[in-house]
Enzyme design. Structure first.
Site, PDB file in Angstrom:
ATOM      1  CG  HIS A 168      -3.384  -4.261   3.956  1.00 25.82           C
ATOM      2  ND1 HIS A 168      -2.263  -3.688   4.532  1.00 25.82           N
ATOM      3  CD2 HIS A 168      -4.247  -3.245   3.708  1.00 25.82           C
ATOM      4  CE1 HIS A 168      -2.444  -2.382   4.633  1.00 25.82           C
ATOM      5  NE2 HIS A 168      -3.636  -2.088   4.144  1.00 25.82           N
ATOM      6  CB  CYS A 226      -0.982  -0.023   1.173  1.00 21.75           C
ATOM      7  SG  CYS A 226      -2.242  -1.295   0.977  1.00 21.75           S
ATOM      8  CD  GLU A 243      -0.491  -6.950   5.668  1.00 19.79           C
ATOM      9  OE1 GLU A 243      -0.809  -5.763   5.847  1.00 19.79           O
ATOM     10  OE2 GLU A 243       0.103  -7.352   4.643  1.00 19.79           O
TER      11      GLU A 243
END
Length: 277
Positions: free
Chosen positions: A199, A115, A201
């Protein structure tokens, strides 16, 4: 100001220099985990930073967290990571650029921007970054437009979690690897620099762990992984031997450091008393 944003972040676990003591501690941790390579994570202030560390831990990849306002290119050379990750964050490369030494991008170390991290890479390469007309937030369908090592073994279309306002514009200065419905450059690549506008994760990004694994294994060449359970078991055995049956009192703040210590001592002895502070 962007610098104030970073002062408000919990940087207690981040390295702030590359002095001999810090380098020694990093080497000690790497040796304990029986690996030779590690990732340097620049924490740019995202709420998901800890999830990146947890994801890499699950993959058996050792991570060192760095303060972007204090660790410059010369320090990175001394630390000598195998790869670098820049997390997301609340700043904007347009209005409030985050504190970071862009010379780090020129060191030739494989780097993955998440990002804001990707926007920083794009800005460094001279790729236009502008405020989006529609803020990306929530799960979007990511469509790969070009085969790459970062997405090896991942379906051409997959759900990802996005949360950002600025967007990167298409240009020949960056190889576009994928898009979403309103992010024309959702993933890109230029030499040793890689980036995604989502993202990986979080669990909403279905193949996020595979992406991190690809970055670490294929792009960075990190093939030696540490067995997390073995490391914990070794520490517990060392603590048990050290206390030798004595009672232990721990002042517990509730933070990640003290919680991990409390867990290890709890496994090592029955004579443990916790005091919350």
């Amino acid at each position: 100001a962007a610098s104030d944003v970073y002062k408000r972040q919990d940087m207690s676990q981040s390295i702030t220099s590359a002095d001999e003591a810090t380098i020694s501690k990093i080497r000690e941790t790497i040796a304990m985990r029986k690996v030779s390579k590690f990732i340097l994570l620049f924490s740019m202030g995202s709420q998901f930073d800890k999830l990146i560390v947890q994801t890499l831990d699950k993959l058996g990849v050792s991570t060192v967290i760095a303060d972007p306002a204090r660790i410059d290119a010369e320090a990175v050379k001394k630390i000598a990571p195998t790869g670098i990750i820049l997390s997301g964050g609340p700043a904007s490369v347009q209005n409030e650029p985050p504190p970071f030494d862009e010379k780090i991008f020129d060191l030739g170390i494989p780097t993955l921007g998440i990002c804001l991290g990707f926007q920083m890479i794009a800005h460094h390469l001279g790729v236009p970054v502008e405020s989006g007309h529609k803020r990306e937030f929530g799960v979007h369908m990511f469509i790969q437009t070009f085969e790459s090592d970062l997405f090896r073994g991942i379906p051409k279309e997959s759900p990802v979690l996005q949360s950002h306002g600025d967007k990167i514009l298409p240009t020949d200065k960056l190889e576009i690897l994928g898009t979403t419905d309103n992010a024309p450059v959702c993933a890109g690549h230029k030499g040793h620099l890689w980036g995604v506008q989502f993202h990986p994760e979080v669990t909403d990004s279905k193949y996020g762990m595979q992406m991190y694994d690809n970055f670490c294994k294929i792009i960075c060449g990190i093939t030696d992984r540490f067995p997390a359970e073995d490391v914990a078991a070794k520490k517990i055995a060392e603590i048990r031997e050290m206390i030798n049956g004595k009672n232990v009192i721990i002042a517990l703040s509730g933070g990640s450091d003290s919680s991990v210590v409390a867990y290890l001592f709890k496994k090592a002895t029955e004579g443990l008393s916790l005091i919350h502070i």
